[in-house]
Structure formats: structure tokens, C-alpha cells
Scaffold this active site. Structure first.
Site, PDB file in Angstrom:
ATOM      1  N   ASN A  13       0.890  -1.168   0.000  1.00 34.38           N
ATOM      2  CA  ASN A  13       0.000   0.000   0.000  1.00 34.38           C
ATOM      3  C   ASN A  13       0.927   1.217   0.000  1.00 34.38           C
ATOM      4  O   ASN A  13       1.552   1.526   1.015  1.00 34.38           O
ATOM      5  CB  ASN A  13      -0.855  -0.060   1.265  1.00 34.38           C
ATOM      6  CG  ASN A  13      -1.986   0.935   1.324  1.00 34.38           C
ATOM      7  OD1 ASN A  13      -2.600   1.064   2.374  1.00 34.38           O
ATOM      8  ND2 ASN A  13      -2.287   1.637   0.255  1.00 34.38           N
ATOM      9  N   ASN A  68      -6.201  10.499   0.444  1.00 35.78           N
ATOM     10  CA  ASN A  68      -6.285   9.473  -0.593  1.00 35.78           C
ATOM     11  C   ASN A  68      -6.035  10.071  -1.972  1.00 35.78           C
ATOM     12  O   ASN A  68      -6.060  11.288  -2.167  1.00 35.78           O
ATOM     13  CB  ASN A  68      -7.664   8.815  -0.565  1.00 35.78           C
ATOM     14  CG  ASN A  68      -7.922   8.056   0.709  1.00 35.78           C
ATOM     15  OD1 ASN A  68      -7.051   7.365   1.210  1.00 35.78           O
ATOM     16  ND2 ASN A  68      -9.134   8.182   1.237  1.00 35.78           N
ATOM     17  N   CYS A  77      -5.077   5.270   8.762  1.00 34.86           N
ATOM     18  CA  CYS A  77      -4.467   4.385   7.765  1.00 34.86           C
ATOM     19  C   CYS A  77      -3.372   3.591   8.453  1.00 34.86           C
ATOM     20  O   CYS A  77      -2.312   4.143   8.792  1.00 34.86           O
ATOM     21  CB  CYS A  77      -3.903   5.195   6.602  1.00 34.86           C
ATOM     22  SG  CYS A  77      -3.032   4.196   5.382  1.00 34.86           S
ATOM     23  N   GLY A  78      -3.613   2.315   8.688  1.00 32.23           N
ATOM     24  CA  GLY A  78      -2.661   1.494   9.422  1.00 32.23           C
ATOM     25  C   GLY A  78      -1.349   1.286   8.695  1.00 32.23           C
ATOM     26  O   GLY A  78      -0.270   1.337   9.310  1.00 32.23           O
ATOM     27  N   ASN A  79      -1.406   1.042   7.396  1.00 31.67           N
ATOM     28  CA  ASN A  79      -0.174   0.852   6.628  1.00 31.67           C
ATOM     29  C   ASN A  79       0.620   2.150   6.556  1.00 31.67           C
ATOM     30  O   ASN A  79       1.848   2.147   6.659  1.00 31.67           O
ATOM     31  CB  ASN A  79      -0.499   0.362   5.218  1.00 31.67           C
ATOM     32  CG  ASN A  79      -1.040  -1.057   5.203  1.00 31.67           C
ATOM     33  OD1 ASN A  79      -0.682  -1.873   6.041  1.00 31.67           O
ATOM     34  ND2 ASN A  79      -1.908  -1.348   4.248  1.00 31.67           N
ATOM     35  N   ASN A 165     -12.053   4.373  10.866  1.00 34.92           N
ATOM     36  CA  ASN A 165     -12.728   4.498   9.575  1.00 34.92           C
ATOM     37  C   ASN A 165     -13.620   3.277   9.333  1.00 34.92           C
ATOM     38  O   ASN A 165     -13.432   2.222   9.932  1.00 34.92           O
ATOM     39  CB  ASN A 165     -11.716   4.714   8.427  1.00 34.92           C
ATOM     40  CG  ASN A 165     -10.524   3.820   8.493  1.00 34.92           C
ATOM     41  OD1 ASN A 165     -10.382   3.017   9.403  1.00 34.92           O
ATOM     42  ND2 ASN A 165      -9.650   3.921   7.511  1.00 34.92           N
ATOM     43  N   GLU A 219     -10.832  -0.343  -1.053  1.00 32.29           N
ATOM     44  CA  GLU A 219     -10.684   0.771  -0.122  1.00 32.29           C
ATOM     45  C   GLU A 219     -11.441   1.994  -0.618  1.00 32.29           C
ATOM     46  O   GLU A 219     -11.301   2.416  -1.779  1.00 32.29           O
ATOM     47  CB  GLU A 219      -9.198   1.094   0.049  1.00 32.29           C
ATOM     48  CG  GLU A 219      -8.902   2.044   1.176  1.00 32.29           C
ATOM     49  CD  GLU A 219      -7.415   2.163   1.453  1.00 32.29           C
ATOM     50  OE1 GLU A 219      -7.053   3.020   2.274  1.00 32.29           O
ATOM     51  OE2 GLU A 219      -6.622   1.404   0.855  1.00 32.29           O
ATOM     52  N   ARG A 220     -12.226   2.550   0.265  1.00 37.45           N
ATOM     53  CA  ARG A 220     -12.968   3.766  -0.043  1.00 37.45           C
ATOM     54  C   ARG A 220     -11.998   4.862  -0.476  1.00 37.45           C
ATOM     55  O   ARG A 220     -11.014   5.141   0.166  1.00 37.45           O
ATOM     56  CB  ARG A 220     -13.727   4.223   1.217  1.00 37.45           C
ATOM     57  CG  ARG A 220     -14.534   5.488   1.065  1.00 37.45           C
ATOM     58  CD  ARG A 220     -15.236   5.861   2.360  1.00 37.45           C
ATOM     59  NE  ARG A 220     -14.294   6.133   3.451  1.00 37.45           N
ATOM     60  CZ  ARG A 220     -14.633   6.721   4.594  1.00 37.45           C
ATOM     61  NH1 ARG A 220     -15.877   7.059   4.829  1.00 37.45           N
ATOM     62  NH2 ARG A 220     -13.716   6.935   5.530  1.00 37.45           N
ATOM     63  N   CYS A 228      -4.811  -2.867   3.057  1.00 35.47           N
ATOM     64  CA  CYS A 228      -5.348  -1.769   3.869  1.00 35.47           C
ATOM     65  C   CYS A 228      -5.146  -2.175   5.324  1.00 35.47           C
ATOM     66  O   CYS A 228      -5.702  -3.176   5.776  1.00 35.47           O
ATOM     67  CB  CYS A 228      -6.829  -1.542   3.559  1.00 35.47           C
ATOM     68  SG  CYS A 228      -7.633  -0.367   4.674  1.00 35.47           S
ATOM     69  N   GLY A 229      -4.329  -1.418   6.044  1.00 32.49           N
ATOM     70  CA  GLY A 229      -3.959  -1.804   7.396  1.00 32.49           C
ATOM     71  C   GLY A 229      -5.129  -1.897   8.353  1.00 32.49           C
ATOM     72  O   GLY A 229      -5.234  -2.851   9.134  1.00 32.49           O
TER      73      GLY A 229
END
Length: 326
Positions: A13, A68, A77-79, A165, A219-220, A228-229
Site C-alpha cells: 500500500n 487518498n 491508515c494502518g499501513n 474508519n 478501499e474507499r 489496507c492496514g
């Protein structure tokens, strides 16, 4: 306007990291959105899933904002947080610190390598909410945990949760993964619809064996992504809720971009998840951006982190071999 760019990724990502701590520039809300739309365009010399803006914080060591590729801002955003964790830890010479995000300050720390010579960081994913109003999801119920949404599917069971999220998670088999069902469903709930007015991240989760799952996410604001993390964290939690995996134990989470490791924690009904994975640097460069038209920019020669790329390719190969054997 000259902007230093660090291209990085978590589980494939990928992001453009912009440091507002060490540099004098800062941006308005509109400029952040316009930069994301322009610089993240895959048809340009850069291209990415989003931009990570790293700035000073009054309540933590640094602040992360995530925009984004479509210009929308993500609450978490985890990643991306793993990439920011590495960057700020190295910048400040620390192995453990707090990062401010939109909703909450989160603990991050350097971790033992997930795979040989892969810079690895553990980040906290919280808060977790199952209240449909927190996504929001418009249904005549307070929560949705492993239940049907007939207007979406007569067969699949969904769990809705915010971390923070919004995520919609369902467990599937190989046939559903190989079909167009996830794409169709994801487009429905991220377009004009009566269920998710703000859209939602949609994850299809395939159990591989105990303690191992595969997650693919639409992913939105992005579409299908390598990983997506927060979706992988949410998916790990859902597998614990339905009894497939156990809390307080490692869950290996495979994805199209590689793999991460999650641990689900519960304390008096409150959940948080440890997301453990790579924060890999791809290259650094300088973007020369027209201050009057962000769509116009040129890029200096890129200085690649070739060794990191080669080592991550080995992790990807390992992950793909495991998936294929299951």
C-alpha cells in the site's frame, strides 16, 4: 514550489510522505487535496495510493494526516501509520513514541523483523466501535455482527465496524474471491446508496488455517489496493468474534501486497488491535510543483532504496507461496 518526497509502502500500500517537521512548507486543506489528486496520479512520474503529511503536534511527537488519491482525507491508515512510525522514530532517534491521528493519539514502536531485514513497526489500531452510527450504516439496528444485509447479498454474512474508519467485513470461500462479487458490491456501497452515505471499505476474508487469513480490500477513495492496514486489523478482529482465531495470539494476515501480523486485545468489552508489519522505503526525490497549478510538476532523479525493495520481494514471494498452498 520544491517538495521533498519519500515514496514508501506498508504491505504494498504505497504512499508519498511529505515532511512538514523538517521543512518550512505547509499547506491549506484545499492544497493538500489538490496535491494528492495530482501527485498520486498513476499516469505521472510519481503515483501512489495517497499522501502522508507528517507535521508537528501539540499532543504527540508528530501528527499524521492521510489524503487518498481522490483528494479525500482518511481518518486513519494502518499501513501509512507504520511508514510514519519508522520515519518519525528515525528522525527523533526513538524506538517508541506517540503519533497524533485524526481521532486519537496512537502508540507506535519498532518491532522485531517480521521477515529477515524488513524494517518492522507495531502500531496501535483503535478506537474500535460496532455502533452503526459511527460508520455510518443506515439500518434499523444498533450493530451488525455476522449478519445478512439482504439488499447486498442473500448468502454473505457481514460485520460492520469503525476502527475508526468504516469497514464492512465478510468471510468467503475461493469462489467468491475469484468472482466479480466484491467489485460489484463495493461499487454499490461507495456510490450513491441508502446504506453507507459516506461509503465504506469492503473486505473479503478467506480463512487459510488457524491463525492465518487472507484479506482483499476495496478501499474507499482508492479501489482495490494491495493492502489496507485498518481493514486487515478489522478482519483479524472479526475472525476472533466468530471463533476462527483467538484473542491475544498472533494472526498472520496475508494480502495481495504481502503479509502483516495482528494481535487482538480486549479489555472489559473494549477492543484494540496491534498491527505489525513493514515500513519500506522505495525512493526519495524532489517534486518541482507549479504553485498556481499543482497538476503541473516535474520530478528530480529518484534515489532508490534498492536493497529494501529486493528484500521485500522475498517476503512477497513467501506470502504468495503460502497462499497458493492453501
Amino acid at each position: 514550489m520544491d517538495i521533498e518526497i519519500l515514496k514508501c509502502h506498508g504491505s504494498g500500500n504505497d504512499f508519498l510522505l511529505i515532511d512538514e517537521i523538517s521543512n518550512s512548507y505547509s499547506f491549506s486543506e484545499q492544497e493538500r487535496a489538490e496535491l494528492a489528486i495530482s501527485l498520486c496520479n498513476r499516469n505521472t512520474e510519481l503515483g501512489a495510493d495517497g499522501i502522508l503529511f507528517v507535521s508537528k503536534s501539540e499532543s504527540a511527537v508528530a501528527k499524521m494526516r492521510v489524503f487518498n488519491a481522490d483528494g479525500s482525507e482518511a481518518s486513519m491508515c494502518g499501513n501509512g501509520l507504520r511508514c510514519v512510525a519508522r520515519y518519525v522514530c528515525e528522525l527523533k532517534g526513538q524506538d517508541k513514541l506517540l503519533i497524533e491521528t485524526m481521532k486519537v493519539n496512537l502508540q507506535v514502536e519498532k518491532e522485531e523483523d517480521l521477515f529477515p531485514e524488513i524494517p518492522t513497526y507495531k502500531v496501535e489500531i483503535s478506537p474500535v466501535s460496532f455502533k452503526l452510527t459511527d460508520l455510518p450504516l443506515t439500518l434499523p439496528a444498533e450493530t451488525l455482527i455476522n449478519e445478512k444485509i439482504p439488499t447486498l447479498s442473500e448468502e454473505l454474512l457481514f460485520t460492520a465496524l469503525a476502527v475508526p474508519n468504516p469497514h464492512l467485513v465478510t468471510l468467503v470461500g475461493a469462489d467468491d474471491l475469484e468472482s466479480d462479487l466484491q467489485l460489484q458490491l463495493s461499487k454499490d456501497v461507495n456510490g450513491t446508496n441508502s446504506l453507507f452515505p459516506d461509503g465504506v471499505n469492503v473486505s473479503f476474508v478467506k480463512p487459510l488455517e488457524e491463525g492465518h487469513i487472507y484479506v482483499r480490500t476495496f478501499e474507499r477513495g482508492v479501489g482495490f489496493t494491495n493492502a489496507c492496514g485498518t481493514a486487515m486489523s478489522a478482519s483479524a478482529l472479526v475472525t476472533c468474534l466468530v471463533g476462527l482465531n483467538k484473542k491475544e495470539e498472533f494472526i498472520e494476515v496475508y494480502n495481495p501486497g504481502g503479509k502483516v501480523r495482528c494481535v487482538v486485545h480486549e479489555n472489559e468489552g473494549e477492543y484494540k488491535i496491534d498491527l505489525i508489519g513493514n515500513g519500506t522505503y522505495v525512493y526519495k526525490t524532489i517534486a518541482h510543483v507549479d504553485a498556481n497549478n499543482f497538476a503541473q510538476f516535474t520530478v528530480d532523479d529518484k534515489c532508490f532504496y534498492a536493497d529494501e525493495d529486493k528484500q521485500y520481494a522475498k517476503l512477497q514471494q513467501h506470502a504468495q507461496e503460502f497462499i497458493q498452498n492453501h
